[in-house]
Design a protein around this motif. Structure first.
Motif, PDB file in Angstrom:
ATOM      1  N   TRP A  95      26.372 -26.674 -37.843  1.00  8.75           N
ATOM      2  CA  TRP A  95      25.259 -25.914 -37.851  1.00  8.75           C
ATOM      3  C   TRP A  95      23.852 -26.456 -38.055  1.00  8.75           C
ATOM      4  N   LEU A  96      23.805 -27.229 -38.834  1.00  8.60           N
ATOM      5  CA  LEU A  96      22.512 -28.200 -38.708  1.00  8.60           C
ATOM      6  C   LEU A  96      22.182 -28.870 -37.548  1.00  8.60           C
ATOM      7  N   ALA A  97      23.102 -29.437 -36.949  1.00  3.12           N
ATOM      8  CA  ALA A  97      23.154 -30.227 -35.799  1.00  3.12           C
ATOM      9  C   ALA A  97      22.657 -29.447 -34.524  1.00  3.12           C
ATOM     10  N   ASP A  98      23.219 -28.129 -34.630  1.00  2.00           N
ATOM     11  CA  ASP A  98      22.427 -27.268 -33.539  1.00  2.00           C
ATOM     12  C   ASP A  98      20.762 -26.742 -33.733  1.00  2.00           C
ATOM     13  N   ARG A  99      20.317 -26.882 -34.915  1.00  2.00           N
ATOM     14  CA  ARG A  99      19.104 -26.427 -35.390  1.00  2.00           C
ATOM     15  C   ARG A  99      17.863 -27.519 -35.826  1.00  2.00           C
ATOM     16  N   VAL A 100      18.457 -28.675 -36.226  1.00  2.72           N
ATOM     17  CA  VAL A 100      17.687 -29.684 -36.658  1.00  2.72           C
ATOM     18  C   VAL A 100      17.533 -30.859 -36.108  1.00  2.72           C
ATOM     19  N   SER A 101      16.700 -31.685 -35.827  1.00  2.00           N
ATOM     20  CA  SER A 101      16.448 -32.940 -34.852  1.00  2.00           C
ATOM     21  C   SER A 101      17.361 -33.720 -35.438  1.00  2.00           C
ATOM     22  N   PRO A 102      18.080 -34.466 -34.590  1.00  2.00           N
ATOM     23  CA  PRO A 102      19.155 -35.669 -35.017  1.00  2.00           C
ATOM     24  C   PRO A 102      18.391 -36.797 -35.567  1.00  2.00           C
ATOM     25  N   ARG A 103      17.154 -37.052 -35.216  1.00  2.00           N
ATOM     26  CA  ARG A 103      16.307 -38.217 -35.778  1.00  2.00           C
ATOM     27  C   ARG A 103      16.309 -37.985 -37.206  1.00  2.00           C
ATOM     28  N   ILE A 104      15.793 -36.475 -37.668  1.00  2.00           N
ATOM     29  CA  ILE A 104      15.458 -36.160 -38.948  1.00  2.00           C
ATOM     30  C   ILE A 104      16.537 -36.570 -39.941  1.00  2.00           C
ATOM     31  N   ASP A 111      13.929 -39.819 -29.663  1.00  2.00           N
ATOM     32  CA  ASP A 111      13.225 -38.763 -29.038  1.00  2.00           C
ATOM     33  C   ASP A 111      13.874 -37.236 -29.142  1.00  2.00           C
ATOM     34  N   ASP A 112      13.227 -36.327 -29.742  1.00  2.00           N
ATOM     35  CA  ASP A 112      13.574 -34.980 -30.099  1.00  2.00           C
ATOM     36  C   ASP A 112      14.000 -34.261 -28.659  1.00  2.00           C
ATOM     37  N   HIS A 113      13.028 -34.313 -27.855  1.00  2.00           N
ATOM     38  CA  HIS A 113      13.280 -33.825 -26.467  1.00  2.00           C
ATOM     39  C   HIS A 113      14.389 -34.326 -25.700  1.00  2.00           C
ATOM     40  N   GLU A 114      14.848 -35.385 -25.716  1.00  2.00           N
ATOM     41  CA  GLU A 114      15.690 -36.244 -25.014  1.00  2.00           C
ATOM     42  C   GLU A 114      17.145 -35.433 -25.854  1.00  2.00           C
TER      43      GLU A 114
END
Length: 419
Positions: free
Chosen positions: A71-80, A201-204
């Motif tokens: 659930w987190l991975a669908d909503r929060v940036s992976p780098r964070i 990179d968030d967008h990538e």
């Protein structure tokens, strides 16, 4: 156009390299028992059963974290998520290096469960599957697992070198030498926590591979995912493959206790096994893309099961060279299985906007051995002392490997049926 494609490929492989490093440095300290189990028991003054209980608790936290992690991975940036995980795991490692009490050790393992499970795992897998194109899933996951294995093997080699130097050359006791090994892993995690944040990179990772709508109600999505047979087959492939890998965690104590090898010899053999990971995982990943992911996985599961079963029949007087060869073969095959089993997620055809949740469900099934195998092995080794307990343990896991092979074949059948 070729220039654009080439630049895109380079960017994706650079991000994959960052994921490889991040994945390769967060787990070795948590699973330090793989190379230093007997030394850990001595340094912390705990029993094998107590250590097994800590790992069982770690596995339980993983288990209850997988779906929230998705659930987190669908909503929060992976780098964070991944950068936070490294900071938390490294900070707990500082506490671990103080050789605290058994009660404090339980809190450390609980914290590691959050760091490596809740905030890390699904983010890593989703980031990897989004970076790879459909025809690249095998090689990207193979490189991820093989690359992280290369990182782990390099760090383990350094760690064993440090341990041997301080125990043999300097004359320090096991506790002090082990503390220096712990600091090696802690320093690496704290160093790369900020590096991973700025290089990913968030967008990538979040949007490039998906134009899907925003995530919907997670409960309805969870029900939809749970109804898919392919999801459960993928989970079963991972469960049986992960059990084969878990069996290798017991090689250190098995060889030291039953075959009479020294701690240094055993550590050297298990570190040599780690070097099979980059070879086996990468080879399996490319083979899966070139031939067929599920059929390659099925064949590897069968071979790994046969090899593990063969270890059971090796006599007590077998030489070190024969043990080394057997362990290396098992290592190659189990790492090859790990390198390819997550690429079967592509065959499940899950929408990107709920892929994290699907990863959480599959992980819930696939990594459940983290809970029951430590308890099962602890019970077997005490109830059936000597080789008998290990034979039952390794043999049961080998049998399950054949079930995983059937699941892989069934998944490929459903994929072909849908075409």
């Amino acid at each position: 156009m070729p220039k654009v494609v080439s630049d895109d490929l380079k960017k994706r492989y650079l991000k994959l390299a960052v994921l490889v490093i991040v994945a390769g440095i967060i787990y070795p300290l948590i699973y330090l028992r793989q190379n230093f189990e007997v030394s850990i028991l001595e340094a912390f003054d705990i029993t094998s059963k107590q250590l097994g209980q800590n790992y069982a608790m770690l596995g339980f936290i993983y288990l209850i974290s997988y779906i929230p992690s998705g659930w987190l991975a669908d909503r929060v940036s992976p780098r964070i998520l991944m950068s936070f995980s490294l900071f938390l795991a490294g900070g707990l490692g500082v506490w671990f290096a103080s050789m605290p009490s058994a009660n404090a050790l339980m809190l450390i393992f609980a914290g590691w469960g959050i760091a490596a499970g809740l905030t890390f795992w699904s983010a890593l897998i989703k980031a990897t599957t989004l970076l790879a194109k459909p025809e690249e899933q095998g090689r990207f996951f193979g490189i991820l697992d093989g690359g992280r294995g290369l990182i782990e093997a390099a760090l383990a080699s350094i760690a064993v070198g440090i341990f041997v130097y301080y125990t043999s050359d300097v004359g320090q006791d096991t506790t002090e030498a082990l503390r220096k090994v712990i600091w090696l892993y802690v320093g690496t995690m704290l160093l790369f926590a900020p590096i991973s944040y700025f290089m990913l990179d968030d967008h990538e990772l979040n949007n490039e591979a998906s134009n899907d709508e925003a995530p919907r109600n997670w409960i309805s999505d969870l029900k939809s995912i749970a109804k898919q047979e392919k999801i459960w087959l993928c989970g079963l492939c991972i469960l049986t493959g992960y059990q084969l890998f878990w069996a290798t965690y017991s090689f250190s104590a098995y060889m030291q206790n039953f075959y009479g090898l020294t701690a240094v010899t055993v550590a050297s053999i298990t570190v040599a096994k780690l070097w099979m990971r980059p070879i086996g995982a990468a080879a399996a990943g490319f083979a899966g893309d070139f031939f067929d992911r599920e059929h390659v996985l099925a064949g590897l599961l069968i071979l790994a099961s046969l090899a593990l079963g063969g270890l059971v029949f090796m006599p007590a007087g077998v030489g070190t060279v024969a043990l080394l060869g057997t362990v290396l073969i098992i290592g190659f095959l189990t790492y090859a299985v790990r390198g390819i089993f997550w690429s079967t997620l592509e065959s499940c055809k899950v929408s990107n906007n709920i892929k994290g949740l699907a990863i959480g469900v599959i992980s819930l099934v696939g990594y459940s051995p983290d809970i029951y195998l430590p308890l099962a092995s602890g019970y077997l080794f005490e109830a059936y002392p000597g080789k008998a307990g290990y034979s039952i343990y390794f043999g049961s896991i080998a049998v399950m490997g054949f079930i995983g092979a059937f699941a892989a074949w069934r998944l490929r059948y459903l994929v072909n049926l849908a075409k």
